[in-house]
Scaffold this motif. Sequence first.
Motif, PDB file in Angstrom:
ATOM      1  N   LEU A 105      -2.738   2.291   9.087  1.00  0.00           N
ATOM      2  CA  LEU A 105      -3.343   3.297   8.382  1.00  0.00           C
ATOM      3  C   LEU A 105      -1.896   4.196   8.452  1.00  0.00           C
ATOM      4  O   LEU A 105      -1.193   5.304   9.268  1.00  0.00           O
ATOM      5  CB  LEU A 105      -4.353   4.070   9.066  1.00  0.00           C
ATOM      6  N   GLN A 106      -1.825   5.096   7.334  1.00  0.00           N
ATOM      7  CA  GLN A 106      -0.176   6.068   6.956  1.00  0.00           C
ATOM      8  C   GLN A 106      -0.359   7.462   7.768  1.00  0.00           C
ATOM      9  O   GLN A 106      -0.492   8.104   7.144  1.00  0.00           O
ATOM     10  CB  GLN A 106      -0.374   5.935   5.200  1.00  0.00           C
ATOM     11  N   THR A 165      -8.298  -1.876   4.106  1.00  0.00           N
ATOM     12  CA  THR A 165      -8.184  -2.647   2.861  1.00  0.00           C
ATOM     13  C   THR A 165      -6.908  -3.012   2.210  1.00  0.00           C
ATOM     14  O   THR A 165      -6.716  -3.406   1.072  1.00  0.00           O
ATOM     15  CB  THR A 165      -9.055  -1.577   2.002  1.00  0.00           C
ATOM     16  N   ALA A 166      -5.842  -2.995   2.808  1.00  0.00           N
ATOM     17  CA  ALA A 166      -5.004  -3.072   2.072  1.00  0.00           C
ATOM     18  C   ALA A 166      -4.381  -4.374   2.301  1.00  0.00           C
ATOM     19  O   ALA A 166      -4.934  -4.481   3.147  1.00  0.00           O
ATOM     20  CB  ALA A 166      -3.312  -2.482   3.332  1.00  0.00           C
ATOM     21  N   ASN A 196      -5.149  -0.408   8.055  1.00  0.00           N
ATOM     22  CA  ASN A 196      -5.635  -0.379   7.008  1.00  0.00           C
ATOM     23  C   ASN A 196      -6.207  -1.713   6.086  1.00  0.00           C
ATOM     24  O   ASN A 196      -5.794  -3.063   5.724  1.00  0.00           O
ATOM     25  CB  ASN A 196      -4.556   0.017   6.104  1.00  0.00           C
ATOM     26  N   PRO A 234       0.666  -1.582  -0.306  1.00  0.00           N
ATOM     27  CA  PRO A 234      -0.251   0.137  -0.121  1.00  0.00           C
ATOM     28  C   PRO A 234       0.444   0.861   0.192  1.00  0.00           C
ATOM     29  O   PRO A 234       0.306   1.960   0.687  1.00  0.00           O
ATOM     30  CB  PRO A 234      -0.936   0.045   1.769  1.00  0.00           C
TER      31      PRO A 234
END
Length: 547
Positions: free
Chosen positions: A251-252, A334-335, A332, A159
Amino acid sequence: MRGCGLPLLLQALILNVLFLFCLLKGANADNPYRFFTWKVTYGDIYPLGVKQQGILINGQFPGPHIDAITNDNLIINVYNYLREPFLISWNGIQQRRNSWQDGVYGTTCPIPPGKNFTYVLQVKDQIGSYFYFPSLGFHKAAGAFGSIRIWSRPQIPVPFPPPAGDFVVLAGDWFKRNHYDLKRISDGGHSLPFPDGLLINGRGWNGFTFTVDPGKTYRFRISNVGLTTSINFRIQGHKMKLVEVEGSHTLQNTYDALDIHLGQSYSVLVTADQPPQDYYVVVSSRFTSPVLMTTAVLHYSNSWKQVSGPVPGGPTTQIDWSLNQARSIRWNLTASGPRPNPQGSYHYGLIKPARTIMLANSAPIINGKQRYAVNSVSYIPADTPLKLADYFNIPGVFNLGSIPTSPTWGNAYLQTSVMAADFREFIEIVFQNWEDTVQSWHIDGYAFFVVGMDGGAWTPASRSGYNLRDTVARSTTQVYPKSWTAIYIALDNVGMWNIRSENWGRQYLGQQFYLRVYTPSRSLRDEALIPRNAILCGRAQGRHTRP
Ligand SMILES: *[C@@H]1O[C@H](CO)[C@@H](O)[C@H](O)[C@H]1NC(C)=O
Ligand SMILES: *[C@@H]1O[C@H](CO)[C@@H](O)[C@H](O)[C@H]1NC(C)=O
């Protein structure tokens, strides 16, 4: 072989090939193999300016990096040239179905001096940043640790764009005393003294340089390989974008400074987007007085100016800042992880735990000596690795249920403590810390979901604050002073697994135990066979592994 007329050398070669073939049959045959030969020796090191007896691997301190791709088989032949037994363990590597390879004294016999042992590991279904370390005595205080990077398979999306470089940062506290002295202090019934300094990749103040090209983005994989203190990591003038925690893509979020507790690993992306000069890379101790600090250098390849200005200070608020940061670290959903499906496709929050185990740490005095305990039990090693005693049905080495599953608050006592659990159980574990120091707990063989942490006493009502949606799965969690941390764990890995404090003095003096995850099935799908080359020691000596 005798009399078959082959030259001796050729015979030896064939034997070697046969042996290798036997080893490989034990691992997963479809995936690539990576071979390592490690020579473990003493050697002089000067990390804080004074000469110390280090433990080197192939002459290196820290030891060599291990780079692998998801599902690779690692064949690591370790030659012990020390004058004492030696073992290496793999922090965060799950070794699915295969606690035989875990390299802690509860599962594996030490490699005797002058001998070698070949670990056969598979980094099955894993990605991310980890490290290995020597698990006996206080060897960890002398070196023999190193990084493990598990890269995603080429077809699995990652991601974030591929970084221009990938740096390992092994950081942590360090003692000028050698490991025998630290062991003697502990054996004498004392807690460890305050460390003498901090190291980054085995070096002291400005001893290590990370060179970057202007405008490019780099991945830094930071692990706290120290013995006693949490650390804070930051880079002067630069932001860090968190991307991975012990195998979970996050999450980034962007951070100026990151707390990293004992045994934990984090990956951040850093863009060299500042004026071309050199900057401090800083590590300082957390929740200690005094605060220890060390620096490395972030060097822009077109830099015309050395590091300058004040070294940026760390967070000054104590627990709340750290707790809030910990809560901000999320998965995350969805990653992809090691597989192409989204990480959030496994809905840990929808599964109801079958039971709750509560573990309370304490620091009792037993027989006049400082010890550390879990639920009033202070672990003492047996004369035989527990895994071998279990396999060969050797009685009297350990008893199941020799540690209570919740605090008793009774007098602390010494015991070879093993807790029983069933394969495929889904459980909640609450770590309750009534002491005034941060705890760091690690579970071998697993990644678990850190569903909650907060101050005070955990009660069933605490569950209403759990993150049942997107917390990270990891193998090491902190527990703040006078606080609790709750995890969910799916016991899908049969074996004898060490649950320990990552604070080495505490671990050594009893703050650990083993979780025996058991199935009556003797299927190879559930657990690997004992390795043919397993060293047999203690009361397992003279037994036979298998033909
Ligand atoms: C030690 O190394 C030799 C040479 O590679 C190998 O044949 C042997 O199996 C190793 N011993 C163990 C116990 O792995
Ligand atoms: C999560 O991962 C997806 C898929 O790789 C990516 O597109 C997205 O930017 C990531 N989100 C965050 C907030 O990091």
